[in-house]
Motif scaffolding. Structure first.
Motif, PDB file in Angstrom:
ATOM      1  N   ALA A   1      47.713  67.208  47.012  1.00 47.01           N
ATOM      2  CA  ALA A   1      47.375  68.549  47.484  1.00 47.01           C
ATOM      3  C   ALA A   1      47.891  68.702  48.923  1.00 47.01           C
ATOM      4  O   ALA A   1      48.718  67.917  49.386  1.00 47.01           O
ATOM      5  CB  ALA A   1      45.870  68.770  47.391  1.00 47.01           C
ATOM      6  N   ARG A   2      47.365  69.694  49.646  1.00 35.58           N
ATOM      7  CA  ARG A   2      47.904  70.056  50.974  1.00 35.58           C
ATOM      8  C   ARG A   2      48.139  68.861  51.896  1.00 35.58           C
ATOM      9  O   ARG A   2      49.169  68.747  52.552  1.00 35.58           O
ATOM     10  CB  ARG A   2      46.944  71.012  51.686  1.00 35.58           C
TER      11      ARG A   2
ATOM     12  N   SER B   1      45.011  78.503  47.217  1.00 38.04           N
ATOM     13  CA  SER B   1      44.478  77.188  47.607  1.00 38.04           C
ATOM     14  C   SER B   1      45.423  76.438  48.536  1.00 38.04           C
ATOM     15  O   SER B   1      45.002  75.480  49.193  1.00 38.04           O
ATOM     16  CB  SER B   1      44.215  76.326  46.363  1.00 38.04           C
ATOM     17  N   TYR B   2      46.687  76.832  48.567  1.00 36.13           N
ATOM     18  CA  TYR B   2      47.621  76.188  49.492  1.00 36.13           C
ATOM     19  C   TYR B   2      47.340  76.573  50.941  1.00 36.13           C
ATOM     20  O   TYR B   2      47.874  75.955  51.857  1.00 36.13           O
ATOM     21  CB  TYR B   2      49.063  76.559  49.140  1.00 36.13           C
ATOM     22  N   LYS B   3      46.537  77.591  51.144  1.00 41.31           N
ATOM     23  CA  LYS B   3      46.224  78.039  52.507  1.00 41.31           C
ATOM     24  C   LYS B   3      44.973  77.318  53.002  1.00 41.31           C
ATOM     25  O   LYS B   3      43.932  77.329  52.354  1.00 41.31           O
ATOM     26  CB  LYS B   3      45.987  79.549  52.502  1.00 41.31           C
ATOM     27  N   GLN B   4      45.085  76.685  54.156  1.00 43.76           N
ATOM     28  CA  GLN B   4      43.938  76.057  54.813  1.00 43.76           C
ATOM     29  C   GLN B   4      43.225  77.128  55.638  1.00 43.76           C
ATOM     30  O   GLN B   4      43.843  77.810  56.443  1.00 43.76           O
ATOM     31  CB  GLN B   4      44.416  74.922  55.722  1.00 43.76           C
TER      32      GLN B   4
ATOM     33  N   PRO C   1      38.775  73.946  59.044  1.00 45.18           N
ATOM     34  CA  PRO C   1      39.098  74.318  60.423  1.00 45.18           C
ATOM     35  C   PRO C   1      40.615  74.440  60.623  1.00 45.18           C
ATOM     36  O   PRO C   1      41.373  74.326  59.659  1.00 45.18           O
ATOM     37  CB  PRO C   1      38.538  73.143  61.219  1.00 45.18           C
ATOM     38  N   ALA C   2      41.015  74.642  61.901  1.00 49.71           N
ATOM     39  CA  ALA C   2      42.440  74.685  62.234  1.00 49.71           C
ATOM     40  C   ALA C   2      43.040  73.298  61.952  1.00 49.71           C
ATOM     41  O   ALA C   2      42.347  72.300  61.996  1.00 49.71           O
ATOM     42  CB  ALA C   2      42.620  75.048  63.708  1.00 49.71           C
ATOM     43  N   PRO C   3      44.348  73.235  61.647  1.00 49.42           N
ATOM     44  CA  PRO C   3      45.328  74.322  61.604  1.00 49.42           C
ATOM     45  C   PRO C   3      45.222  75.119  60.308  1.00 49.42           C
ATOM     46  O   PRO C   3      45.095  74.543  59.229  1.00 49.42           O
ATOM     47  CB  PRO C   3      46.666  73.582  61.673  1.00 49.42           C
ATOM     48  N   ARG C   4      45.287  76.451  60.425  1.00 54.00           N
ATOM     49  CA  ARG C   4      45.173  77.332  59.259  1.00 54.00           C
ATOM     50  C   ARG C   4      46.578  77.584  58.703  1.00 54.00           C
ATOM     51  O   ARG C   4      47.129  78.671  58.791  1.00 54.00           O
ATOM     52  CB  ARG C   4      44.469  78.634  59.677  1.00 54.00           C
ATOM     53  N   TYR C   5      47.127  76.552  58.081  1.00 52.48           N
ATOM     54  CA  TYR C   5      48.518  76.578  57.642  1.00 52.48           C
ATOM     55  C   TYR C   5      48.605  76.856  56.147  1.00 52.48           C
ATOM     56  O   TYR C   5      47.646  76.645  55.389  1.00 52.48           O
ATOM     57  CB  TYR C   5      49.197  75.240  57.962  1.00 52.48           C
ATOM     58  N   ASN C   6      49.756  77.336  55.706  1.00 57.86           N
ATOM     59  CA  ASN C   6      50.046  77.490  54.288  1.00 57.86           C
ATOM     60  C   ASN C   6      50.936  76.323  53.874  1.00 57.86           C
ATOM     61  O   ASN C   6      52.032  76.146  54.392  1.00 57.86           O
ATOM     62  CB  ASN C   6      50.751  78.820  54.018  1.00 57.86           C
TER      63      ASN C   6
ATOM     64  N   PRO D   1      47.591  85.459  56.646  1.00 62.01           N
ATOM     65  CA  PRO D   1      46.355  85.224  55.884  1.00 62.01           C
ATOM     66  C   PRO D   1      46.579  85.441  54.392  1.00 62.01           C
ATOM     67  O   PRO D   1      47.382  86.268  53.987  1.00 62.01           O
ATOM     68  CB  PRO D   1      45.384  86.265  56.451  1.00 62.01           C
ATOM     69  N   ASN D   2      45.828  84.681  53.574  1.00 61.49           N
ATOM     70  CA  ASN D   2      45.952  84.795  52.112  1.00 61.49           C
ATOM     71  C   ASN D   2      44.746  85.502  51.530  1.00 61.49           C
ATOM     72  O   ASN D   2      43.649  85.309  51.972  1.00 61.49           O
ATOM     73  CB  ASN D   2      46.083  83.409  51.480  1.00 61.49           C
TER      74      ASN D   2
END
Length: 822
Positions: free
Chosen positions: A389-390, A412-415, A418-423, A821-822
């Motif tokens: 997964a991520r 679900s690929y988007k965090q 907490p940060a980092p809020r990455y895709n 954002p997702n």
């Protein structure tokens, strides 16, 4: 020499430390070192730069120690960390914290112990809480603050400990704690050459009269001779030796004390494939073979290719062929999946072909297991395929050849926190480019932005329009729940009479059904029937969900739990009841409605441990259950051969979400869950969708499995209202414990941003849930052109943040950014 280092803290800078003479030559870029930070704390830091020039006007501390004889982070990893920090507007320390397994982050932990000189002041006696804490510390001796909180059951002990330190009752110290424990195995071998007959005779002479020692020695010699005959290393695991003889470790120790055997230990990796790999690639249909050729051709022109294939078209078979192509070149492959659940089925399929070249990595593994995988990739450059997964993006790849992002549209690929809020999808493309590798994105319902880039030529595009071996796409039947109610056909349960009948028919014919409802728990609403009082979380502005298995009300935002009241706190009447349906209640309904049918449930509550997914998927695949009830977990790429019916209980909860992506999310999720039905040509598939809005565009496109029609409709909406892919969206969140402070600050913050960005700024607004964990929230939306420099945007946002943080009343306000954002 001076080392510039990254600390695992949300700080907007790196820090410089002096390398002492005794460590000269032992520190390099990527090294893991221990440094002091602040007044007393010690942290693991990663070296990101070296210089012989000392910074000016700064007090420089020394590096304390180097933890490894080699760097544990490679150069491309550090570049990726920097890109994530810059693009997603967070600190590189946040990225480091997310990237490294916890077992690699040695930190000092605060310990407390009783001050031996303490005498209680009778004029200011201890409170009950203080007395309990002091007594516990006295009983256990030196103890960590976290362990103290666990043993006493008292939450938020920090302030109490601080008061006890002020009264000189407790003393504080810091101790370095390393959480990683390597797995070791004990090896037993002879202490002399096997062909040394004199030593052999002396050995047997020395165990004469000790039958157990003699038995062990004979068994060891037999096992060693067998290994030599097979051409393997002449060594035996102590555990194997004890298992074969039934003797104890004391006998092994006795032979070692006599100098007959040698006992050694070695560090081993926790993972190893013990099955048999066939090495046989799956055969491809003509359509698949043509698609594979087009993917290879696409990679000659572009670094990213989108594989748009309908559900059950055989995308996984193509992935396996591409992985084989990369491994044969001596390179590594990364296979990203959106849910940990998908690794279960994929691992088995890939291990049959690639054997021990398959590596699995995700957050359900323990810290020790994750560190072992990290070390394996760090020290072994041989070809392998990583399924994960991520978090698998952050592993230390050395020769990455391809990155496959399966179900690339998945949110679900988007965090999120907490940060980092990455895709992970977008980050995977950047990771691949840094390694000179190719990226394949696969989906039956591509993200709007991805399909737009493919149609505009930025990505290659390959399409698979037929299901594997000619299986038909399932028929979709729409049930109008309002009409059902008017006609008196409501069954009194969340399942319509039609869905009940079809499910019963499916089970009676020996086939399987999936019931999809995207709400977990037993009942989403707890309410007083007398006065309509609804219990809410004391920390968040949300109502509580009742979970019957644990007989508690749970906040799905902060996890706080509450007992279900028997008397209404508002009107004091015994009128509290539960309403609505979650997957837990749906499981009970299905249990009662379908006779002897076995029902399984797949949601966050049933898959919390590492093996939860595996058992549910294995049992359902093997036909040990006929009905699977689940949340969105069941929609994502799972392959169940026996499923002929999928029921969607309430499509409205997906469609009616206040967000510009809600239509896309709803269509993708409904089409994906529909794709679980009829995946073999001998079992026709049927999908029943229950809704109160049968004429909604999403439902109309879903009825015809018309992704392209949906995309054309959605892209015009996005163009009209300037949403991605025509702009880039950044949501700015402000959080504070005081509602008036965050309300006022968000208005002023918005005005200041509007001065700098003009009409690109929207807000502020209250989010759908406006208070979480006692923090009030406001959201500001920033729409900027796709070609805008994120570095310049970040600089402007940083300046605005610093302008506001000079105000004393705002220093405790939290400001963070969600890019794309997702």
């Amino acid at each position: 020499m001076y080392a510039e280092v990254i600390l695992p803290l949300p700080l907007g800078a790196t820090f410089t430390y002096r390398i002492p003479q005794e460590l000269d030559g032992k520190v390099s870029i990527g090294s893991r070192i221990i440094v002091p930070f602040g007044r007393k704390k010690l942290y693991t830091a990663i070296v990101c730069g070296l210089s012989p020039i000392a910074p000016e006007d700064m007090q420089i501390k020394d590096v304390m120690t180097v933890l490894d004889p080699w760097p544990i982070v490679r150069h491309p990893q550090l570049r990726l960390w920097e890109w994530i920090g810059e693009y997603y507007l967070c600190s590189i320390g946040d990225v480091m914290k997310a990237a490294l397994p916890a077992g690699l982050k040695v930190e000092s932990e605060t310990f407390v112990e009783v001050n031996p000189d303490y005498e209680e002041d009778t004029s200011a006696r201890l409170t009950e809480t203080e007395a309990v804490l002091l007594q516990t510390v006295d009983h256990h001796g030196r103890i960590s603050v976290a362990d103290l909180e666990h043993r006493t059951g008292i939450t938020r002990t920090t302030q109490t400990v601080a008061r006890l330190v002020e009264r000189c009752a407790l003393m504080i110290s810091e101790k370095l704690v390393e959480r990683y424990r390597a797995k070791r195995e004990t090896i037993v071998s002879l202490a002399f050459p096997h062909d040394d007959t004199d030593s052999m005779h002396r050995a047997f002479d020395s165990v004469r009269g000790a039958p157990k020692q003699e038995q062990l020695l004979i068994a060891l010699i037999d096992m060693l001779n067998k290994k030599r005959h097979e051409g393997r290393d002449p060594e035996v695991l102590r555990s194997d030796l004890l298992t074969s003889t039934g003797l104890s470790t004391a006998i092994v120790s006795a032979l070692s004390a006599k100098g007959i055997i040698r006992i050694t230990t070695r560090e081993v990796n926790r993972f190893g494939f013990t099955g048999v790999a066939t090495g046989t690639l799956p055969s491809l249909t003509d359509h698949q073979a043509e698609a594979l050729d087009r993917i290879h051709l696409g990679f000659l022109k572009r670094d990213v290719v989108l594989l748009h294939g309908v559900t059950s078209s055989g995308k996984t078979e193509l992935y396996i062929h591409l992985i084989d192509f990369v491994l044969r070149k001596g390179e590594q492959a990364l296979y990203l999946v959106p849910e940990i659940a998908l690794t279960t089925q994929l691992t088995r399929r890939l291990q049959k072909v690639f054997g021990d070249k398959v590596v699995i990595y995700h957050s359900k593994f323990s810290d020790n297991e994750r560190v072992d995988i990290w070390k394996k990739l760090l020290h072994d450059n041989s070809p392998c395929v990583v399924i994960g997964a991520r978090s698998s993006l952050f592993l230390p790849y050395s020769r990455l050849g391809i990155v496959i992002v399966d179900e690339e549209h998945e949110s679900s690929y988007k965090q999120y926190d907490p940060a980092p809020r990455y895709n992970a999808r977008d980050t995977a493309i950047v990771l691949a480019s840094m390694h000179g590798a190719k990226t394949l994105l696969g989906s039956a319902t591509p993200a709007v932005e991805t399909y737009y880039k493919a149609l505009s030529g930025r990505y290659g595009l390959v399409e698979l329009t037929e299901r594997y071996e000619g299986a038909r796409l399932p028929d979709i039947e729409i049930i109008d729940m309002l009409d059902e109610k008017k006609r008196g056909r409501s069954s009194g349960s969340p399942l319509s009479m039609r869905l009940l009948g079809l499910t019963r028919e499916t089970v009676d014919h020996g086939r399987q059904a999936i019931l999809f409802h995207n709400r977990r728990g037993f009942a989403p609403v707890v309410m007083c029937k007398q006065c309509a009082y609804v219990p809410k979380c004391q920390y968040c502005d949300v109502s509580l969900t009742y979970h019957r298995r644990q007989d508690e009300m749970v906040c799905h935002y902060c996890g706080a739990t509450y007992k279900l009241p028997t008397i209404c706190p508002s009107c004091k009447e015994p009128a509290i009841d539960v309403f609505g349906y979650g997957t837990e209640r749906l499981e009970d309904i299905a249990d009662g409605a379908f006779g002897d049918a076995k029902v399984l449930r797949m949601d966050l509550d049933t898959t919390r441990n590492k093996d939860g997914y595996d058992k549910i998927i294995t049992d359902f695949s093997a036909g040990k259950a006929q009905i699977l009830v689940g949340t969105q977990m069941v929609t994502k790429g799972l392959d169940f051969a026996g499923v002929s019916l999928v029921g969607v209980l309430n499509a409205d909860t997906l469609i009616n979400f206040p967000d510009f992506r809600s239509a896309e999310r709803a269509f993708n999720m409904l089409e994906q869950v529909a794709g679980r039905a009829g995946r073999r040509d001998d079992i026709p598939g049927r999908v029943v969708v229950q809704t109160t809005r049968p004429d909604h565009p999403v439902i109309n496109f879903l009825r015809e499995h018309d992704y392209k029609g949906f995309y054309a409709h959605e892209i015009e909406e996005r163009r009209l209202y300037s949403y991605p892919p025509f702009t880039r969206v950044i949501n700015i969140y402000l959080k504070h414990r005081d509602l008036s402070v965050v309300a006022d600050a968000s208005v002023r913050y918005t005005r200041r941003l509007q001065e700098l960005f003009g009409n690109r700024v929207f807000g502020p607004e209250e989010p759908h849930v406006s208070r979480i964990q006692s923090l009030y929230i406001r959201k500001i939306m920033l729409k900027i052109e796709t070609e805008a420099s994120m570095r310049k945007v970040k600089a402007i946002l940083r300046n605005v943040y610093e302008e506001f943080m000079v105000e004393k009343s705002l220093r405790s306000m939290i400001v963070y950014y969600d890019v794309d954002p997702n």
